[in-house]
Design a protein around this motif. Structure first.
Motif, short mmCIF file in Angstrom:
data_model
loop_
_atom_site.label_atom_id
_atom_site.label_comp_id
_atom_site.label_asym_id
_atom_site.label_seq_id
_atom_site.Cartn_x
_atom_site.Cartn_y
_atom_site.Cartn_z
N LEU A 78 9.75 0.30 7.78
CA LEU A 78 10.48 -0.74 7.06
C LEU A 78 10.51 -0.45 5.57
CD1 LEU A 78 9.21 -3.99 8.83
CD2 LEU A 78 11.53 -3.09 8.85
N PHE A 79 9.39 -0.04 5.03
CA PHE A 79 9.32 0.28 3.60
C PHE A 79 10.28 1.40 3.24
CE2 PHE A 79 7.54 3.29 0.52
CZ PHE A 79 7.56 2.51 -0.63
N GLY B 165 20.15 5.60 5.70
CA GLY B 165 18.81 5.52 5.13
C GLY B 165 17.79 5.08 6.15
N VAL B 166 18.15 4.10 6.99
CA VAL B 166 17.24 3.65 8.05
C VAL B 166 16.98 4.77 9.06
CG1 VAL B 166 16.97 2.01 9.95
CG2 VAL B 166 17.95 1.25 7.78
N THR B 167 18.03 5.46 9.46
CA THR B 167 17.89 6.51 10.48
C THR B 167 17.10 7.70 9.95
OG1 THR B 167 20.08 5.84 11.28
CG2 THR B 167 19.15 7.87 12.17
N TYR B 168 17.43 8.15 8.75
CA TYR B 168 16.68 9.26 8.17
C TYR B 168 15.22 8.90 7.93
CZ TYR B 168 20.45 12.59 7.14
OH TYR B 168 21.44 13.52 7.24
N ALA B 169 14.97 7.68 7.46
CA ALA B 169 13.59 7.27 7.22
C ALA B 169 12.77 7.28 8.50
CB ALA B 169 13.57 5.88 6.59
N ALA B 170 13.37 6.84 9.60
CA ALA B 170 12.68 6.88 10.89
C ALA B 170 12.39 8.32 11.30
CB ALA B 170 13.52 6.19 11.96
N LEU B 171 13.37 9.18 11.14
CA LEU B 171 13.20 10.59 11.52
C LEU B 171 12.08 11.26 10.72
CD1 LEU B 171 14.29 12.97 13.20
CD2 LEU B 171 15.89 13.42 11.33
N PHE B 172 12.07 11.04 9.41
CA PHE B 172 11.08 11.72 8.56
C PHE B 172 9.71 11.05 8.63
CE2 PHE B 172 15.01 13.00 6.05
CZ PHE B 172 15.09 14.22 6.70
N THR B 173 9.66 9.75 8.94
CA THR B 173 8.37 9.12 9.18
C THR B 173 7.71 9.71 10.42
OG1 THR B 173 9.07 7.04 8.15
CG2 THR B 173 7.22 6.93 9.67
N MET B 174 8.49 9.92 11.48
CA MET B 174 7.96 10.57 12.68
C MET B 174 7.52 11.99 12.37
SD MET B 174 9.63 10.89 16.50
CE MET B 174 11.22 11.42 15.87
N LEU B 175 8.29 12.68 11.54
CA LEU B 175 7.93 14.05 11.17
C LEU B 175 6.60 14.10 10.42
CD1 LEU B 175 9.23 16.87 11.44
CD2 LEU B 175 10.17 16.55 9.14
N ALA B 176 6.37 13.11 9.55
CA ALA B 176 5.11 13.06 8.80
C ALA B 176 3.92 12.83 9.71
CB ALA B 176 5.18 11.96 7.74
N LEU B 177 4.13 12.20 10.84
CA LEU B 177 3.04 11.94 11.78
C LEU B 177 2.79 13.11 12.72
CD1 LEU B 177 4.02 8.27 12.63
CD2 LEU B 177 1.88 8.97 11.56
N LEU B 178 3.72 14.03 12.79
CA LEU B 178 3.60 15.13 13.75
C LEU B 178 3.15 16.44 13.11
CD1 LEU B 178 6.79 14.54 15.95
CD2 LEU B 178 4.40 14.00 16.51
N THR B 179 3.33 16.61 11.80
CA THR B 179 3.00 17.88 11.17
C THR B 179 2.52 17.68 9.75
OG1 THR B 179 3.90 20.02 10.43
CG2 THR B 179 5.41 18.16 10.49
N ARG B 180 1.65 18.57 9.29
CA ARG B 180 1.18 18.54 7.91
C ARG B 180 2.16 19.22 6.97
NH1 ARG B 180 -3.60 17.01 6.32
NH2 ARG B 180 -3.45 18.39 4.51
N LEU C 77 0.83 -1.20 0.00
CA LEU C 77 0.00 0.00 0.00
C LEU C 77 0.87 1.26 0.00
CD1 LEU C 77 -2.86 1.16 0.17
CD2 LEU C 77 -2.70 1.00 2.66
N ALA C 78 1.96 1.23 0.76
CA ALA C 78 2.88 2.38 0.77
C ALA C 78 3.51 2.59 -0.60
CB ALA C 78 3.97 2.17 1.83
N TRP C 79 3.87 1.49 -1.28
CA TRP C 79 4.43 1.61 -2.62
C TRP C 79 3.41 2.21 -3.59
CZ3 TRP C 79 8.59 2.01 -5.34
CH2 TRP C 79 8.54 1.81 -6.72
N ALA C 80 2.15 1.80 -3.46
CA ALA C 80 1.11 2.35 -4.33
C ALA C 80 0.94 3.85 -4.12
CB ALA C 80 -0.21 1.63 -4.08
#
Length: 263
Positions: A122-123, A164-179, A27-30
């Motif tokens: 993970l994605f 890549g793993v660390t940045y992805a975690a950081l920006f995934t959290m950012l996407a959940l905290l702000t529009r 679903l994330a890939w889509a």
């Protein structure tokens, strides 16, 4: 006639975590596999390869290959390609799902909220890590072939996967905290990771880019000046970021006001 024994009821509500993760990642890939986003990712991955082609085309006039690889991996791959690809992949899925209502449907299922965040992480992390590692290996192969002077190509292949793993975690959290996660993420990459971490010594301990260099240094022959965070510090920092993302994301998805999630 004796009563017929009732068959056991199917275990409704039981979650298959591996199967659910695969569904969530598809679903994330889509949601992220748009032509424009993929074009941007490919351009970022090809940039270090183009520099390597220019270096190789000049032969002996290009200078020391060790200096070339260290400079390009630090500035282009670790400082630009890895964080921007992680930003695009880490924020786009949640943003699109919040806009079309898919995220609201997902949080009403029996899937734990923290597992939804973990699958997105993970994605984004695996895709970012694999793509940037391939870019490092390809540019190193073009510039110096299979010689790998001082182990630089191997070191940064591992380091950018970690980044890549660390940045992805950081920006995934950012996407959940702000529009405005995309804008905030760009400002973070350009100013915090770019200008400020190079200027102020203390900020290196809170910079994922500097953490990547710390992970790479022990694998490079003769490297390591003792300045900045160590590899152990970087690994612990990454673990903290990932754990915080899963915890904060799970708590965030419990809140009813889903409209705050997105880009």
């Amino acid at each position: 006639m004796p009563p017929v024994a009732a068959s056991a009821a199917p275990p409704f509500g039981r979650v298959s975590f591996p199967r659910t993760a695969l569904v969530l990642m598809r679903l994330a890939w889509a949601r992220t596999g748009s032509p424009l986003l993929m074009l941007g990712v490919v351009a970022l991955l090809c940039l270090p390869v183009l520099f390597a082609l220019m270096f190789a085309s000049r032969g002996a006039l290009s200078g020391d290959p060790i200096d070339f690889l260290l400079a390009r991996y630090d500035t282009i791959v670790a400082g630009l390609a890895t964080p921007l690809i992680a930003l695009l992949l880490g924020t786009s899925a949640f943003s699109a799902e919040a806009d079309d209502g898919t995220l609201l449907y997902l949080v009403t299922t029996t899937t734990p909220r923290w597992w939804i965040v973990m699958a997105r992480l993970l994605f984004a992390s695996l895709l970012t890590g694999v793509l940037t590692s391939l870019s490092v290996f390809a540019s190193g192969f073009v510039a110096v072939g299979l010689s790998d002077p001082e182990g630089i190509v191997t070191a940064y292949t591992v380091a950018v996967f970690y980044g890549g793993v660390t940045y992805a975690a950081l920006f995934t959290m950012l996407a959940l905290l702000t529009r405005r996660s995309l804008v905030v993420g760009l400002l973070y990459v350009l100013f915090w990771e770019g200008a400020l971490s190079d200027t102020f010594q203390a900020i290196r301990y809170l910079s994922v880019r500097q953490w990547m260099n710390a992970v790479a240094e022990p694998m490079i022959a003769g490297a390591g000046d003792g300045v900045g965070p160590s590899a152990t510090y970087a690994l612990v920092g990454a673990a903290v970021v990932v754990a915080l993302t899963v915890y904060v994301g799970g708590r965030r998805l419990h809140e009813p006001r889903m409209g705050r999630i997105g880009s």
